[in-house]
Design a protein around this motif. Structure first.
Motif, PDB file in Angstrom:
ATOM      1  N   PHE A 106      39.508  48.058  30.132  1.00 46.13           N
ATOM      2  CA  PHE A 106      40.275  46.964  30.700  1.00 46.13           C
ATOM      3  C   PHE A 106      41.067  46.283  29.582  1.00 46.13           C
ATOM      4  CE2 PHE A 106      36.066  45.597  29.481  1.00 46.13           C
ATOM      5  CZ  PHE A 106      36.316  44.497  28.662  1.00 46.13           C
ATOM      6  N   SER A 107      42.094  45.564  29.972  1.00 48.34           N
ATOM      7  CA  SER A 107      42.905  44.840  28.989  1.00 48.34           C
ATOM      8  C   SER A 107      42.404  43.405  28.870  1.00 48.34           C
ATOM      9  CB  SER A 107      44.371  44.833  29.420  1.00 48.34           C
ATOM     10  OG  SER A 107      44.529  44.063  30.600  1.00 48.34           O
ATOM     11  N   GLU A 108      42.764  42.767  27.777  1.00 48.30           N
ATOM     12  CA  GLU A 108      42.379  41.371  27.568  1.00 48.30           C
ATOM     13  C   GLU A 108      42.949  40.492  28.673  1.00 48.30           C
ATOM     14  OE1 GLU A 108      43.197  37.756  24.361  1.00 48.30           O
ATOM     15  OE2 GLU A 108      43.469  39.844  23.758  1.00 48.30           O
ATOM     16  N   ASP A 109      44.230  40.706  29.016  1.00 51.19           N
ATOM     17  CA  ASP A 109      44.868  39.886  30.049  1.00 51.19           C
ATOM     18  C   ASP A 109      44.179  40.067  31.393  1.00 51.19           C
ATOM     19  OD1 ASP A 109      46.662  38.914  28.248  1.00 51.19           O
ATOM     20  OD2 ASP A 109      48.276  40.302  28.786  1.00 51.19           O
ATOM     21  N   GLU A 110      43.773  41.290  31.689  1.00 55.13           N
ATOM     22  CA  GLU A 110      43.118  41.571  32.961  1.00 55.13           C
ATOM     23  C   GLU A 110      41.808  40.802  33.081  1.00 55.13           C
ATOM     24  OE1 GLU A 110      41.715  45.470  35.611  1.00 55.13           O
ATOM     25  OE2 GLU A 110      42.187  45.684  33.470  1.00 55.13           O
ATOM     26  N   LEU A 111      41.018  40.801  32.018  1.00 53.78           N
ATOM     27  CA  LEU A 111      39.728  40.115  32.034  1.00 53.78           C
ATOM     28  C   LEU A 111      39.904  38.601  32.093  1.00 53.78           C
ATOM     29  CD1 LEU A 111      36.651  40.114  31.853  1.00 53.78           C
ATOM     30  CD2 LEU A 111      36.870  40.227  29.356  1.00 53.78           C
ATOM     31  N   ILE A 112      40.747  38.047  31.233  1.00 54.33           N
ATOM     32  CA  ILE A 112      40.953  36.601  31.180  1.00 54.33           C
ATOM     33  C   ILE A 112      41.530  36.091  32.497  1.00 54.33           C
ATOM     34  CG2 ILE A 112      42.124  34.711  30.016  1.00 54.33           C
ATOM     35  CD1 ILE A 112      39.864  36.060  28.417  1.00 54.33           C
ATOM     36  N   SER A 113      42.480  36.837  33.044  1.00 51.79           N
ATOM     37  CA  SER A 113      43.096  36.436  34.305  1.00 51.79           C
ATOM     38  C   SER A 113      42.056  36.392  35.428  1.00 51.79           C
ATOM     39  CB  SER A 113      44.216  37.405  34.666  1.00 51.79           C
ATOM     40  OG  SER A 113      44.753  37.110  35.941  1.00 51.79           O
ATOM     41  N   ALA A 114      41.178  37.402  35.474  1.00 53.86           N
ATOM     42  CA  ALA A 114      40.133  37.444  36.504  1.00 53.86           C
ATOM     43  C   ALA A 114      39.177  36.271  36.364  1.00 53.86           C
ATOM     44  CB  ALA A 114      39.374  38.764  36.414  1.00 53.86           C
ATOM     45  N   ILE A 115      38.800  35.969  35.120  1.00 52.57           N
ATOM     46  CA  ILE A 115      37.872  34.859  34.879  1.00 52.57           C
ATOM     47  C   ILE A 115      38.502  33.530  35.292  1.00 52.57           C
ATOM     48  CG2 ILE A 115      36.747  33.511  33.055  1.00 52.57           C
ATOM     49  CD1 ILE A 115      36.135  36.139  31.637  1.00 52.57           C
ATOM     50  N   GLU A 116      39.743  33.309  34.890  1.00 56.48           N
ATOM     51  CA  GLU A 116      40.401  32.035  35.200  1.00 56.48           C
ATOM     52  C   GLU A 116      40.577  31.841  36.703  1.00 56.48           C
ATOM     53  OE1 GLU A 116      44.014  32.163  32.993  1.00 56.48           O
ATOM     54  OE2 GLU A 116      43.083  31.491  31.117  1.00 56.48           O
ATOM     55  N   SER A 117      40.995  32.896  37.394  1.00 57.88           N
ATOM     56  CA  SER A 117      41.225  32.763  38.834  1.00 57.88           C
ATOM     57  C   SER A 117      39.921  32.562  39.592  1.00 57.88           C
ATOM     58  CB  SER A 117      41.967  33.997  39.364  1.00 57.88           C
ATOM     59  OG  SER A 117      41.179  35.168  39.216  1.00 57.88           O
ATOM     60  N   ARG A 118      38.860  33.260  39.157  1.00 57.01           N
ATOM     61  CA  ARG A 118      37.586  33.127  39.856  1.00 57.01           C
ATOM     62  C   ARG A 118      36.941  31.768  39.612  1.00 57.01           C
ATOM     63  NH1 ARG A 118      38.424  36.153  43.923  1.00 57.01           N
ATOM     64  NH2 ARG A 118      39.155  38.222  43.311  1.00 57.01           N
ATOM     65  N   MET A 119      37.116  31.215  38.414  1.00 57.10           N
ATOM     66  CA  MET A 119      36.567  29.889  38.137  1.00 57.10           C
ATOM     67  C   MET A 119      37.348  28.819  38.895  1.00 57.10           C
ATOM     68  SD  MET A 119      34.990  29.615  34.314  1.00 57.10           S
ATOM     69  CE  MET A 119      36.538  29.735  33.443  1.00 57.10           C
ATOM     70  N   ALA A 120      38.652  29.013  39.029  1.00 54.87           N
ATOM     71  CA  ALA A 120      39.455  28.065  39.803  1.00 54.87           C
ATOM     72  C   ALA A 120      39.012  28.071  41.267  1.00 54.87           C
ATOM     73  CB  ALA A 120      40.933  28.422  39.691  1.00 54.87           C
ATOM     74  N   LYS A 121      38.799  29.277  41.797  1.00 57.35           N
ATOM     75  CA  LYS A 121      38.337  29.395  43.172  1.00 57.35           C
ATOM     76  C   LYS A 121      36.968  28.724  43.337  1.00 57.35           C
ATOM     77  CE  LYS A 121      36.862  32.817  46.616  1.00 57.35           C
ATOM     78  NZ  LYS A 121      36.650  34.268  46.866  1.00 57.35           N
ATOM     79  N   ALA A 122      36.069  28.944  42.365  1.00 58.52           N
ATOM     80  CA  ALA A 122      34.730  28.359  42.433  1.00 58.52           C
ATOM     81  C   ALA A 122      34.801  26.838  42.411  1.00 58.52           C
ATOM     82  CB  ALA A 122      33.878  28.869  41.268  1.00 58.52           C
ATOM     83  N   ALA A 123      35.716  26.291  41.606  1.00 54.20           N
ATOM     84  CA  ALA A 123      35.864  24.840  41.527  1.00 54.20           C
ATOM     85  C   ALA A 123      36.324  24.259  42.863  1.00 54.20           C
ATOM     86  CB  ALA A 123      36.857  24.473  40.428  1.00 54.20           C
ATOM     87  N   ILE A 124      37.248  24.960  43.514  1.00 52.50           N
ATOM     88  CA  ILE A 124      37.736  24.505  44.819  1.00 52.50           C
ATOM     89  C   ILE A 124      36.616  24.541  45.853  1.00 52.50           C
ATOM     90  CG2 ILE A 124      39.307  25.054  46.715  1.00 52.50           C
ATOM     91  CD1 ILE A 124      41.257  26.127  44.578  1.00 52.50           C
TER      92      ILE A 124
END
Length: 351
Positions: A106-124
């Motif tokens: 996997f690429s760095e952007d792929e991993l970081i992007s997944a983490i950021e989006s999933r944490m944002a969803k969890a916060a909501i």
């Protein structure tokens, strides 16, 4: 700084991925297998979990399944990181409740992007849950005007917990996070004295509230609570109860009265232990247990001699001798640990 739990058995990949995440501003906690990962998740409560699938001890599917059953970890976003790319593998992971599935390499952007989006969803989703919980309590609070209404609130909104005979509900020194209502069964609270002898501090039966230490401070439990029968409890968080009491002064007054009666009962019991004869102490204690353990005084109660002696405040040997006298007098029958009152009035006359 957000915490990421990385569960990966490949040491090189684990170190490289951890370094990548740390450079991106995350605090990284690592575990080398699924079993350690489960323990770490429960202890650290990370903001997100990134987990491999093929691991020793417990695989990634087992990790997610275990954490999904835990109240404290079930809402933590979970991302699978695996070389398994078959469609059924992906589907299995998502069916278990994973939030995302990243395949290796996997690429760095792929991993970081997944983490950021999933944490944002969890916060909501967390905000939604908290708002719903707040509205539920606020709505229910409008209908809570008495102690009986409060008990109905426990029945409707509390978390149901089941304990078997002899199972510990909480230990002395544990955080007093919950208040309990007994739906079924009997609970004894007890602690050890300086000589290591168990002293029973209270007995609670069906429809009793217990577990309250302080409603304003996070004091630990002052004693241990144990089920004396198979017991069903309804638990409500102390923070929720505090909110109810702040908005319902009549309920607060009734709860204060309940606590006052409890303290009065303890005081009377201590005075009785100090001044009563052995016969009176034993008779009173048998009647007390009969009242708590069943609704019909003529039914047999099952209780250990040490528990009876502890409440009566006398030595176990003294209690056994006194009960033998009661048996000869036709007041009780004894069959192993079972005690049956056959002359209720006679016991009451001793008291």
């Amino acid at each position: 700084m957000k915490n990421v739990l990385l569960i990966e058995d490949d040491s090189v990949l684990r170190e490289n991925t951890a370094e990548l995440l740390e450079l991106s501003g995350y605090n990284v906690i690592t575990s080398s297998n699924g079993k350690l990962g489960i323990t770490s998740a429960k202890e650290n409560l990370p903001d997100i979990i990134v987990c491999d699938i093929m691991m020793p001890e417990v695989d990634g599917y087992g990790v997610l399944e275990a954490l999904s059953k835990n109240e404290n970890t079930k809402h933590i976003p979970f991302i699978y990181l695996s070389a398994k790319t078959e469609r059924h593998d992906v589907r299995k992971g998502m069916d278990l409740g994973a939030d995302d599935y990243i395949t290796k390499p996997f690429s760095e952007d792929e991993l970081i992007s997944a983490i950021e989006s999933r944490m944002a969803k969890a916060a909501i989703l967390k905000e939604v849950r908290e708002n719903q919980k707040s509205k539920l309590i606020e709505t229910d609070n409008d209908d809570i005007r008495s102690l009986n209404d409060l008990k109905n609130f426990f029945d409707d909104n509390g978390k149901e917990l089941t304990y078997f005979n002899g199972e510990i509900i909480y230990k002395e020194g544990d955080n007093s996070n919950n208040i309990f209502l007994i739906n079924k069964g009997v609970v004894k609270c007890h602690k050890l004295d300086e000589q290591g002898k168990e002293l029973i501090t209270a007995l609670y039966k069906e429809d009793d509230l217990f577990g309250y230490t302080s409603f304003t401070e996070n004091f630990p439990y002052k004693d241990t609570a144990t089920a004396m029968k198979n017991t069903v409890l309804m638990a409500v968080a102390k923070s929720d109860l505090k909110d109810i009491l702040n908005k319902n002064h009549q309920v607060t007054l009734e709860l204060i009265q309940l606590l006052t009666e409890d303290l009065t009962g303890v005081k009377e019991q201590l005075l009785q232990m100090a001044y009563s004869s052995v016969n009176k102490k034993t008779a009173t204690t048998i009647l007390k247990f009969a009242e708590k353990l069943n609704s019909k005084p003529n039914e047999a109660i099952k209780i250990s001699r040490s528990d009876l002696a502890s409440v009566a405040g006398i030595a176990t040997e003294t209690l056994i001798r006194t009960m033998s006298v009661f048996k000869k007098q036709g007041l009780i029958e004894i069959d192993g640990r079972n005690i049956k009152i056959i002359n209720l009035q006679g016991l009451k006359e001793i008291v």
